[in-house]
Write a protein that holds these residues in place. Sequence first.
Motif, PDB file in Angstrom:
ATOM      1  N   LYS A  90       0.908  -1.150   0.036  1.00  0.00           N
ATOM      2  CA  LYS A  90      -0.377   0.525  -0.064  1.00  0.00           C
ATOM      3  C   LYS A  90       0.807   1.025   0.201  1.00  0.00           C
ATOM      4  CE  LYS A  90      -4.453  -1.947   2.215  1.00  0.00           C
ATOM      5  NZ  LYS A  90      -4.850  -1.751   3.264  1.00  0.00           N
ATOM      6  N   GLY A  91       0.198   1.990  -0.611  1.00  0.00           N
ATOM      7  CA  GLY A  91       1.039   3.437  -0.214  1.00  0.00           C
ATOM      8  C   GLY A  91       2.192   3.529  -2.214  1.00  0.00           C
ATOM      9  N   LEU A  92       1.989   2.782  -3.105  1.00  0.00           N
ATOM     10  CA  LEU A  92       3.353   2.382  -3.551  1.00  0.00           C
ATOM     11  C   LEU A  92       3.063   3.422  -4.488  1.00  0.00           C
ATOM     12  CD1 LEU A  92       5.463   0.843  -4.009  1.00  0.00           C
ATOM     13  CD2 LEU A  92       5.159  -0.300  -5.664  1.00  0.00           C
ATOM     14  N   THR A  93       2.328   4.175  -4.906  1.00  0.00           N
ATOM     15  CA  THR A  93       1.642   5.273  -5.704  1.00  0.00           C
ATOM     16  C   THR A  93       1.985   6.291  -5.817  1.00  0.00           C
ATOM     17  OG1 THR A  93      -0.603   3.559  -6.956  1.00  0.00           O
ATOM     18  CG2 THR A  93      -0.203   5.710  -7.373  1.00  0.00           C
ATOM     19  N   THR A  94       1.695   6.673  -4.331  1.00  0.00           N
ATOM     20  CA  THR A  94       1.675   7.916  -3.471  1.00  0.00           C
ATOM     21  C   THR A  94       3.516   8.130  -3.331  1.00  0.00           C
ATOM     22  OG1 THR A  94      -0.005   7.380  -2.140  1.00  0.00           O
ATOM     23  CG2 THR A  94       1.605   9.276  -1.546  1.00  0.00           C
ATOM     24  N   ALA A  95       4.239   7.199  -2.932  1.00  0.00           N
ATOM     25  CA  ALA A  95       5.500   7.045  -3.129  1.00  0.00           C
ATOM     26  C   ALA A  95       6.339   7.648  -4.005  1.00  0.00           C
ATOM     27  CB  ALA A  95       5.853   6.185  -2.238  1.00  0.00           C
ATOM     28  N   ALA A  96       5.450   7.112  -5.746  1.00  0.00           N
ATOM     29  CA  ALA A  96       6.348   6.826  -6.282  1.00  0.00           C
ATOM     30  C   ALA A  96       5.615   8.564  -7.107  1.00  0.00           C
ATOM     31  CB  ALA A  96       5.478   6.013  -7.732  1.00  0.00           C
ATOM     32  N   GLY A  97       4.412   8.987  -6.128  1.00  0.00           N
ATOM     33  CA  GLY A  97       4.504  10.430  -7.017  1.00  0.00           C
ATOM     34  C   GLY A  97       4.957  11.579  -6.511  1.00  0.00           C
ATOM     35  N   LEU A  98       5.729  11.687  -5.275  1.00  0.00           N
ATOM     36  CA  LEU A  98       6.258  11.709  -4.376  1.00  0.00           C
ATOM     37  C   LEU A  98       7.770  11.849  -5.177  1.00  0.00           C
ATOM     38  CD1 LEU A  98       5.207  11.479  -0.732  1.00  0.00           C
ATOM     39  CD2 LEU A  98       4.836  14.090  -2.559  1.00  0.00           C
ATOM     40  N   TRP A  99       8.293  11.163  -5.571  1.00  0.00           N
ATOM     41  CA  TRP A  99       9.544  11.159  -6.083  1.00  0.00           C
ATOM     42  C   TRP A  99       9.740  11.680  -7.482  1.00  0.00           C
ATOM     43  CZ3 TRP A  99      14.795  10.276  -4.525  1.00  0.00           C
ATOM     44  CH2 TRP A  99      14.304   9.448  -3.554  1.00  0.00           C
ATOM     45  N   ALA A 100       8.580  11.358  -8.369  1.00  0.00           N
ATOM     46  CA  ALA A 100       8.409  12.422  -9.477  1.00  0.00           C
ATOM     47  C   ALA A 100       8.305  13.467  -9.454  1.00  0.00           C
ATOM     48  CB  ALA A 100       7.029  11.645 -10.112  1.00  0.00           C
ATOM     49  N   SER A 101       7.491  14.286  -8.866  1.00  0.00           N
ATOM     50  CA  SER A 101       7.547  15.206  -8.593  1.00  0.00           C
ATOM     51  C   SER A 101       8.508  16.050  -7.563  1.00  0.00           C
ATOM     52  CB  SER A 101       6.247  15.941  -7.327  1.00  0.00           C
ATOM     53  OG  SER A 101       5.120  14.917  -7.668  1.00  0.00           O
TER      54      SER A 101
END
Length: 135
Positions: free
Chosen positions: A6-17
Amino acid sequence: GQQKVKGLTTAAGLWASACMGLAVGAGFYECVGLAFLLIFLVVHLLPAVELYIVENAKNMNIYVEFQSLDNVAEIINRIKAKDVTIYEVEVDHGKQTPSQHPNAIFSLRMNRPGTHAKILAAISELEDVYVVHDI
């Protein structure tokens, strides 16, 4: 026991940002525009693709929580009535804590595509079933 990430999409979004912020700071505006477009497409299109793939998958695992171990046979009969093959059942007696009910994880093989929701609905209609969801 359900082993979900869980939370993998959020983590990837933060890194991309963060990477896009660094690119803006360095003056790579074309790269930021392309990255924004790709991230936008991935976030909005891939969930629909994933839903299609999952709904038409041949295999499915479901978690079912029920009143007593006597209900397992009724659940199996309901699954088989939907023309689905059960190739593994893992039953937990639910006696670790007083409030935990017996539960089982069923590994199923679909004989026809698009029957995932029908199976979940058929099992949830049973009176002695408390929880049912795919894993």
